[in-house]
Enzyme design. Structure first.
Site, PDB file in Angstrom:
ATOM      1  N   SER A  89       0.819  -1.216   0.000  1.00 31.71           N
ATOM      2  CA  SER A  89       0.000   0.000   0.000  1.00 31.71           C
ATOM      3  C   SER A  89       0.852   1.266   0.000  1.00 31.71           C
ATOM      4  O   SER A  89       1.800   1.399   0.774  1.00 31.71           O
ATOM      5  CB  SER A  89      -0.922   0.007   1.221  1.00 31.71           C
ATOM      6  N   ARG A  90       0.474   2.213  -0.857  1.00 30.81           N
ATOM      7  CA  ARG A  90       1.119   3.525  -0.891  1.00 30.81           C
ATOM      8  C   ARG A  90       0.449   4.513   0.063  1.00 30.81           C
ATOM      9  O   ARG A  90       0.912   5.653   0.188  1.00 30.81           O
ATOM     10  CB  ARG A  90       1.062   4.094  -2.311  1.00 30.81           C
ATOM     11  N   SER A  91      -0.622   4.103   0.711  1.00 33.21           N
ATOM     12  CA  SER A  91      -1.393   5.051   1.520  1.00 33.21           C
ATOM     13  C   SER A  91      -0.581   5.728   2.619  1.00 33.21           C
ATOM     14  O   SER A  91      -0.750   6.933   2.845  1.00 33.21           O
ATOM     15  CB  SER A  91      -2.611   4.345   2.134  1.00 33.21           C
ATOM     16  N   THR A 125      -8.904  -1.397   2.653  1.00 34.35           N
ATOM     17  CA  THR A 125      -8.766  -1.949   1.324  1.00 34.35           C
ATOM     18  C   THR A 125      -9.158  -3.427   1.358  1.00 34.35           C
ATOM     19  O   THR A 125      -9.679  -3.904   2.383  1.00 34.35           O
ATOM     20  CB  THR A 125      -7.326  -1.723   0.802  1.00 34.35           C
ATOM     21  N   LYS A 145     -13.830  -4.036   2.899  1.00 30.61           N
ATOM     22  CA  LYS A 145     -14.814  -2.980   2.653  1.00 30.61           C
ATOM     23  C   LYS A 145     -16.239  -3.387   3.039  1.00 30.61           C
ATOM     24  O   LYS A 145     -17.028  -2.552   3.481  1.00 30.61           O
ATOM     25  CB  LYS A 145     -14.748  -2.531   1.194  1.00 30.61           C
ATOM     26  N   ASN A 203     -14.638   2.269   2.480  1.00 29.52           N
ATOM     27  CA  ASN A 203     -13.177   2.261   2.443  1.00 29.52           C
ATOM     28  C   ASN A 203     -12.572   3.285   3.410  1.00 29.52           C
ATOM     29  O   ASN A 203     -11.356   3.436   3.462  1.00 29.52           O
ATOM     30  CB  ASN A 203     -12.661   2.509   1.021  1.00 29.52           C
ATOM     31  N   ASP A 222     -14.007   5.827  -2.907  1.00 30.60           N
ATOM     32  CA  ASP A 222     -13.620   5.260  -4.207  1.00 30.60           C
ATOM     33  C   ASP A 222     -14.463   5.859  -5.335  1.00 30.60           C
ATOM     34  O   ASP A 222     -13.951   6.112  -6.428  1.00 30.60           O
ATOM     35  CB  ASP A 222     -13.795   3.748  -4.205  1.00 30.60           C
ATOM     36  N   GLY A 272     -15.041  -6.464 -15.665  1.00 26.95           N
ATOM     37  CA  GLY A 272     -14.995  -7.087 -14.352  1.00 26.95           C
ATOM     38  C   GLY A 272     -16.254  -6.784 -13.569  1.00 26.95           C
ATOM     39  O   GLY A 272     -16.885  -5.737 -13.754  1.00 26.95           O
ATOM     40  N   GLY A 301     -16.431  -7.464  -9.949  1.00 22.12           N
ATOM     41  CA  GLY A 301     -16.136  -7.597  -8.530  1.00 22.12           C
ATOM     42  C   GLY A 301     -16.566  -6.383  -7.737  1.00 22.12           C
ATOM     43  O   GLY A 301     -17.361  -5.552  -8.196  1.00 22.12           O
TER      44      GLY A 301
END
Length: 288
Positions: A27-29, A73, A77, A98, A113, A136, A138
Site C-alpha cells: 500500500s502507498r497510503s 482496502t 470494505k 473504504n 472510491d 470485471g 467484482g
C-alpha cells in the site's frame, strides 16, 4: 458533492490513522497520507496493518481513543460497511466502506472510491458520458457503476465471465436509473462506449484478442490497476492511440477525500491549501 445529510457535527478524535487490508505491504497510503499531513502541519501518525476479514471486528474493537480513523482496502470494505454506525450516500449505494471516521458516537463509514473514480475520469477528459463499459464484476465494479451514474451514464455494459456476477450490478443499476447489460470477453457487444473502467486485479488473464476487441470501441480507459503496468488492456488501448490512465489517479483523489474526512469530518469540505496538499500527495502517488 453535496454535504451528506443526517450526520450533524462529527467530532473526530485522536491523532492515529492507518490503512488496513490483507495483503497490505504494497500500500502507498502511508506515504500519500503522510505527505498531506506534512503540508497541513498536523502531527498525526499514519501506518499500515495487515488485518484479515475474520479478524476485523476484534481489531476494530481493540482501538482506543487515540485512533482517529482508518482507510480500508481488500478484503475489508464489506465488513467495514457492516461495522458502521452511520453511512454516507455513496457507501450506502455500494455496500462498501473504504474509510472509517472514529467518533464517540461510533464509526462513520464513507466510500471515497466513487469520488476518486469521478475525479480520475475528469483528469482523463471524461466529465459526462452516455454509454460506458465496466470490465470485471467484482467489488470495485459497484463503485464504478455509481461513479458512472453520477456523470450521466444511462447504459453500462459489464464485461464478465459469469452472467450471474452481473446480476447485483443490474439490480443496483435499476435503482440508479442505469441500464446494465452483460457481455462476455469472447463476445463484447461492439456498442461504442464513451469510457471504459477496468476493475480487474493486476495480472488478470485477458487475452490479447479480447483486449483488442474492447479497445476498438471502448473510448477512454481508466484501469484501476497501478502496480502491474501496463496491463493487457492498457497496452491494447495504447496500440490504438486511445486515452488511457492507470489507477494512480483514482488512488490520489480518493485519498484526498479521505484526508478531508479525517480533518473535518466532512467529505465535501475542502482542505486549507488543498492545491498544495494535492501536489504533495500526487508526488507521493507517482513516485516509485
Amino acid at each position: 458533492m453535496p454535504r451528506q445529510p443526517g450526520f450533524g457535527v462529527l467530532t473526530p478524535r485522536g491523532d492515529r490513522l492507518a490503512v488496513w487490508g490483507d495483503p497490505i505491504v504494497h500500500s502507498r497510503s502511508p506515504r500519500v497520507h503522510s505527505a498531506a499531513y506534512g503540508v497541513l502541519a498536523l502531527p498525526w501518525e499514519y501506518g499500515r496493518r495487515q488485518v484479515a476479514e475474520t479478524d476485523f471486528a476484534a481489531a476494530l474493537a481493540g482501538l482506543d481513543g487515540r485512533w482517529r480513523g482508518l482507510s480500508l482496502t481488500y478484503p475489508l470494505k464489506a465488513v467495514a460497511f457492516a461495522a458502521s454506525a452511520s453511512l454516507d450516500d455513496r457507501a450506502r449505494s455500494t455496500g462498501a466502506v473504504n474509510t472509517l471516521l472514529l467518533t464517540d458516537d461510533g464509526p462513520v463509514g464513507f466510500n471515497t472510491d466513487v469520488g476518486g473514480l469521478v475525479a480520475a475520469m475528469n483528469d482523463l477528459g471524461v466529465a459526462r458520458v452516455g454509454t460506458a463499459r465496466i470490465v470485471g464484476a467484482g467489488a470495485t465494479a459497484t463503485s464504478a457503476l455509481v461513479a458512472l451514474a453520477e456523470i450521466g451514464a444511462d447504459t453500462v455494459e459489464v464485461v464478465a465471465r459469469r452472467p450471474e456476477a452481473v446480476e447485483p450490478l443490474a439490480a443496483l443499476g435499476s435503482e440508479l436509473g442505469v441500464r446494465v447489460d452483460h457481455a462476455s470477453f469472447d463476445a463484447p457487444s461492439g456498442r461504442p462506449a464513451d469510457v471504459t473502467i477496468a476493475t480487474l486485479p493486476g495480472g488478470a488473464d485477458v487475452s490479447d484478442h479480447a483486449a483488442s476487441a474492447l479497445a476498438g470501441t471502448g473510448g477512454a480507459l481508466l484501469d484501476v490497476v497501478y502496480g502491474h503496468w501496463p496491463t493487457t488492456l492498457a497496452s491494447a488501448w495504447q496500440a490504438v492511440n486511445a486515452p488511457v490512465a492507470s489507477g494512480r489517479g483514482m488512488l490520489l483523489h480518493q485519498a484526498v477525500l479521505q484526508v478531508r474526512i479525517f480533518v473535518s469530518g466532512q467529505v465535501d469540505e475542502p482542505l486549507d491549501r488543498e492545491d498544495a496538499v494535492l501536489d504533495a500527495m500526487r508526488a507521493a502517488v507517482m513516485g516509485d
